[in-house]
Design an enzyme around this catalytic site. Structure first.
Site, PDB file in Angstrom:
ATOM      1  CE1 TYR A 138      -3.236  -2.772   0.043  1.00 28.76           C
ATOM      2  CE2 TYR A 138      -4.109  -1.888   2.076  1.00 28.76           C
ATOM      3  CZ  TYR A 138      -4.197  -2.782   1.038  1.00 28.76           C
ATOM      4  OH  TYR A 138      -5.233  -3.675   0.980  1.00 28.76           O
ATOM      5  CE  LYS A 189      -0.102 -17.530  -2.297  1.00 28.63           C
ATOM      6  NZ  LYS A 189      -1.026 -18.691  -2.184  1.00 28.63           N
ATOM      7  CG  ASP A 221      -3.626 -19.769  -0.269  1.00 26.91           C
ATOM      8  OD1 ASP A 221      -2.874 -19.626   0.712  1.00 26.91           O
ATOM      9  OD2 ASP A 221      -3.334 -20.507  -1.234  1.00 26.91           O
ATOM     10  CG  ASP A 245      -7.715  -3.664   3.538  1.00 23.08           C
ATOM     11  OD1 ASP A 245      -8.783  -3.561   4.168  1.00 23.08           O
ATOM     12  OD2 ASP A 245      -7.449  -2.976   2.537  1.00 23.08           O
ATOM     13  CG  ASP A 249     -13.288  -5.399   5.690  1.00 16.26           C
ATOM     14  OD1 ASP A 249     -12.793  -4.812   6.676  1.00 16.26           O
ATOM     15  OD2 ASP A 249     -13.853  -4.802   4.754  1.00 16.26           O
TER      16      ASP A 249
END
Ligand code: NAD
Length: 354
Positions: A138, A189, A221, A245, A249
């Site tokens: 980001y 990952k 994942d 992020d 959620d």
């Protein structure tokens, strides 16, 4: 102790209003708390032409912590990007280096029905996601859109983490786990991305100082899948900005009630910004029906993490549990056909329970 109250837009003033009443009630027979109010977001733009007015930043800088409502609304959607309400929040995060985002996902037994998952999967869920908030893809440079050697346009971003950034978020995760069930799952990952293999290596090194905490690693994942398969396997989950992020959620919706979930964003000094995870809910703003509990619970997190008032924090959390057990429900958490209460009535109930 001083708290800067930045109510913001939409339902922000309504919900922070109830959290303020709770803090004032605690202040009358507990820690002495001073509150100072300042506009932010669209309200900041209206007052001073800036989503984070200089005067607001000053109020925040002189406080021990920030209680934040929510920002944004259709009225401000056409402003240039730098003037948009959310810039107020992003600039606060950057200014105070609020790198550690703590998002609990807790399912109260009375509200297990509100989840889209089966109650037997989520009942009793008590998960904390620790998300790194100021690094990763980001913020990494370079980024942009360019024309490549084949003459085709391509977009690109840079995933980047410095060792110190990983170390400090790992420390927050392990320290927080010490106050909970002492289990940390680090999500990455590492099978594909160099940056996250490095993340895994550094988290493992930091773990050397936290041998009393169980550390596991999981690919993102798989973590996304495990969160809906068996979310109760997790205690503390720590991860980078982008994965956090998305996963936070996902985790918040396991609880089914956006109006219930608080959050904290902390810096290395323990200074923090505390806010509900939801937005300014323009569709219900001004109607007096918003659920104030996420903001009231954010005030509890503020007392715990920035003011070190654990007893006062617990008093609030116990009061919230009590009003839910007594059957008080705002519309967002009510079973169909059940009588609901408004924002102020819910605040009254929490005050009575305190
Ligand atoms: P939202 O979270 O504001 O609302 C989503 C839905 O949840 C709406 O139906 C709303 O009525 C409901 N809801 C939210 N909080 C509630 C509460 N306390 N009680 C009862 N119902 C509640 O998300 P959105 O509609 O996508 O965004 C609205 C505005 O908020 C946008 O301008 C967005 O940019 C902004 N936003 C701000 C923040 C923040 O301030 N941190 C976060 C997210 C969105």
């Amino acid at each position: 102790m001083k708290i800067a109250v930045l109510a913001g837009d939409g339902i922000g003033p309504e919900i922070t209003g109830q959290a303020v009443r709770v803090l004032q009630a605690l202040s009358s027979d507990g820690p002495r708390i001073e509150l100072e109010f300042a506009p932010v977001g669209g309200a900041g733009y209206d007052a001073a032409g800036d989503p984070l007015p200089e005067a607001t930043l000053k109020v925040a800088g002189q406080a021990d912590a920030i209680l934040f409502g929510s920002v944004g609304g259709p009225k401000y959607d056409t402003l240039p990007r730098a003037k948009r309400p959310e810039q107020g929040l992003l600039r606060l995060r950057k200014h105070f280096d609020l790198f550690a985002n703590l998002r609990p996902a807790l399912v109260y037994p009375e509200l297990a029905h509100a989840s889209t998952l089966k109650p037997e999967v989520v009942a009793g869920l008590d998960l904390l996601i620790v998300r790194e908030l100021t690094g990763d893809i980001y913020f990494g440079q370079p980024r942009g859109v360019r024309t490549n050697e084949q003459g085709e346009r391509e977009g690109f971003d840079t995933m980047r983490y410095a060792e110190s950034e990983i170390r400090r978020i790992a420390v927050v995760a392990f320290e927080t786990a010490r106050k909970r069930q002492r289990r940390v799952c680090s999500v990455d990952k590492a099978n594909v991305l160099e940056t996250t293999q490095f993340w895994r290596d550094v988290v493992t090194e930091v773990h050397g100082q936290y041998r009393d905490i169980e550390l596991t690693h999981m690919y993102v994942d798989n973590a996304a899948m495990q969160l809906v398969r068996n979310p109760r396997q997790f205690d503390v989950m720590v991860t980078g900005n982008m994965f956090g992020d998305i996963l936070s959620d996902e985790a918040s919706m396991l609880t089914g009630s956006i109006g219930m979930l608080p959050s904290a964003s902390l810096n290395a000094r323990g200074f923090g910004l505390y806010e509900p995870i939801h937005g300014s809910a323009p569709d219900i703003a001004g109607k007096g029906v918003a659920n104030p509990l996420a903001t009231i619970l954010s005030a509890a997190m503020l007392l715990r993490h920035s003011l070190h008032q654990e007893a006062a924090a617990r008093r609030i959390e116990t009061a919230v549990r009590k009003v839910l057990a007594q059957g008080f429900r705002t519309a967002d958490i009510a079973e169909p056909g059940r009588r609901t209460v408004g924002t102020k009535d819910m605040g009254d109930a929490v005050l009575a329970a305190l």
